[in-house]
Design a protein around this motif. Structure first.
Motif, short mmCIF file in Angstrom:
data_model
loop_
_atom_site.label_atom_id
_atom_site.label_comp_id
_atom_site.label_asym_id
_atom_site.label_seq_id
_atom_site.Cartn_x
_atom_site.Cartn_y
_atom_site.Cartn_z
N SER A 101 0.88 -1.17 0.00
CA SER A 101 0.00 0.00 0.00
C SER A 101 0.92 1.22 0.00
O SER A 101 1.75 1.37 0.89
CB SER A 101 -0.91 0.01 1.23
N LEU A 102 0.76 2.09 -1.01
CA LEU A 102 1.71 3.17 -1.24
C LEU A 102 1.04 4.53 -1.16
O LEU A 102 -0.17 4.66 -1.39
CB LEU A 102 2.36 3.02 -2.62
N ALA A 103 1.85 5.54 -0.87
CA ALA A 103 1.36 6.92 -0.85
C ALA A 103 2.50 7.82 -1.30
O ALA A 103 3.65 7.61 -0.91
CB ALA A 103 0.91 7.31 0.56
N GLY A 104 2.18 8.82 -2.12
CA GLY A 104 3.22 9.72 -2.58
C GLY A 104 2.74 10.68 -3.63
O GLY A 104 1.53 10.80 -3.89
N ASP A 105 3.68 11.36 -4.25
CA ASP A 105 3.36 12.31 -5.30
C ASP A 105 2.92 11.59 -6.57
O ASP A 105 3.45 10.53 -6.91
CB ASP A 105 4.58 13.18 -5.59
N GLU A 106 1.97 12.17 -7.26
CA GLU A 106 1.42 11.58 -8.48
C GLU A 106 2.52 11.26 -9.49
O GLU A 106 2.51 10.19 -10.13
CB GLU A 106 0.40 12.53 -9.10
N SER A 107 3.50 12.15 -9.65
CA SER A 107 4.54 11.95 -10.66
C SER A 107 5.40 10.73 -10.35
O SER A 107 5.89 10.07 -11.28
CB SER A 107 5.42 13.20 -10.76
N LEU A 108 5.59 10.41 -9.08
CA LEU A 108 6.36 9.23 -8.70
C LEU A 108 5.54 7.96 -8.88
O LEU A 108 6.02 6.96 -9.44
CB LEU A 108 6.84 9.34 -7.26
N LEU A 109 4.32 7.98 -8.39
CA LEU A 109 3.47 6.79 -8.46
C LEU A 109 3.21 6.38 -9.90
O LEU A 109 3.11 5.18 -10.20
CB LEU A 109 2.15 7.05 -7.73
N ALA A 110 3.12 7.35 -10.80
CA ALA A 110 2.83 7.05 -12.20
C ALA A 110 3.99 6.32 -12.89
O ALA A 110 3.79 5.74 -13.97
CB ALA A 110 2.52 8.34 -12.95
N GLN A 111 5.17 6.33 -12.30
CA GLN A 111 6.33 5.68 -12.91
C GLN A 111 6.53 4.25 -12.46
O GLN A 111 7.40 3.54 -12.99
CB GLN A 111 7.60 6.47 -12.58
N LEU A 112 5.76 3.78 -11.49
CA LEU A 112 5.99 2.47 -10.91
C LEU A 112 5.54 1.34 -11.83
O LEU A 112 4.55 1.49 -12.57
CB LEU A 112 5.28 2.36 -9.57
N PRO A 113 6.21 0.20 -11.78
CA PRO A 113 5.79 -0.95 -12.60
C PRO A 113 4.52 -1.58 -12.06
O PRO A 113 4.14 -1.37 -10.90
CB PRO A 113 6.98 -1.91 -12.48
N ALA A 114 3.87 -2.35 -12.90
CA ALA A 114 2.66 -3.07 -12.48
C ALA A 114 3.02 -4.10 -11.42
O ALA A 114 4.13 -4.64 -11.39
CB ALA A 114 2.00 -3.73 -13.68
#
Length: 332
Positions: free
Chosen positions: A23-36
């Protein structure tokens, strides 16, 4: 590794690729870069880390659900029309983590009707409301992420359903500084909603904004309702004297008796005392943005409980000005 901590994007991606349930929380720009992978997330730049409260857009707060089996977890997105099934979809033994985007139709739907959903309160449901930097309210849109599909969503909720073996049980805890002031007036409202104009005070009708002004109510302290022994806060967002409208961070409900919260002493000291102690088996924790602000938590810890700072906490229903955590207890 501490299973509740701030990590870099590369460290977070490595955990996802290793098959961890997160379960993650953070800035949109970081979360959008994460792998599936097996993760869900929401946007927020505020956290309480093991070193204390912090505001950052450069790291992701990572909660590893160590009791979860990646082969059996179920990650789903919910719309306004399907969110009512969230408890029905939950495992018979286990728990659910849900994240809602603030200021969205699904946030309103869950807040107003979640307590009436089928099987609600029968299965552990915890979570939080994603937000934005306080300076960007009204300018930026909170988002949630379904890590399984890669979807970034502003109008849906995401949930992670976690089955547990019969030797484990999930338990939700609510840490609430506030209780009803027994000497305060009894306040009721004519309807449900995130705002109110009129109310009844000890049975007498009046404009709520005028009542707050006349009594010089400290709106940093919430209204508190007693739900069969459970203390549920409704926090003030704004009092508009021009329109005589009072806005809340969670809805008030018709027929419920509210009283103003009793005065507290040192906010920080009392909150620290409430949160202190060892919390073994904690899978998830979150704290309210109002506690962060009013309790001056930047740089200060809340015992050993760490997690995102939120625009609302979920422990079955939407809460305000609480700290919520979920632990897994082992038994024979």
């Amino acid at each position: 590794m501490n299973n509740h901590t701030l990590l870099s994007i590369d460290e977070t991606a490595a955990l996802i690729q290793a098959g961890k349930v997160l379960s993650l929380a953070g800035d949109e720009s970081l979360l959008a870069q994460l792998p599936a992978g097996r993760w869900i997330a929401g946007t927020i730049p505020y956290f309480v880390d093991t070193e204390g409260g912090i505001e950052t857009r450069d790291h992701i707060f990572v909660t590893e659900l160590t009791a979860a089996d990646g082969a059996t977890v179920d990650i789903r997105s919910y719309t306004v029309d399907t969110i009512r099934h969230i408890a029905e979809d939950a495992p018979d033994n286990g728990y659910t983590i849900v994240i809602l985007p603030a200021m969205s139709a699904i946030h309103t739907e869950f807040a107003n009707h979640g307590r009436d959903y089928e099987q609600m309160f029968l299965k552990p449901l915890a979570g939080w409301v994603a937000g934005v930097h306080l300076s960007e309210i009204g300018k930026a849109t909170p988002k949630v992420f379904n890590g399984l599909t890669g979807a970034m969503l502003s109008d849906q909720a995401v949930a992670l359903h976690v089955p547990l073996p019969s030797t484990m049980t999930a338990v939700i805890h609510i840490l609430n500084l506030f209780r009803q002031d027994p000497d305060a007036d009894v306040i009721t409202f004519p309807g449900d909603g995130f705002s109110a104009t009129t109310c009844h005070v000890n049975g007498e009708p009046m404009l709520f904004a005028d009542y707050l002004a006349a009594r010089r109510i400290n709106t940093r302290h919430p209204l508190v309702a007693d739900y069969n022994g459970a203390r549920i806060n409704t926090s003030y967002q704004q009092v508009d004297q021009d329109s005589k409208t009072v806005k809340f961070y969670a809805p008030v409900f018709a027929g419920i008796e509210y009283r103003q919260a009793a005065p507290i002493g040192d906010y920080v000291r009392e909150f620290d005392a409430l949160a202190e102690g060892a919390h073994d088996g904690v899978q998830f924790s979150c704290n309210c943005i109002l506690n962060y602000l009013y309790g001056e938590l930047q740089g200060r810890r809340t015992g050993d409980l760490a997690g995102p700072v939120t625009f609302g906490e979920i422990a079955y229903q939407l809460l305000n000005q609480t700290l919520v955590y979920l632990d897994v207890q082992h038994h024979d």
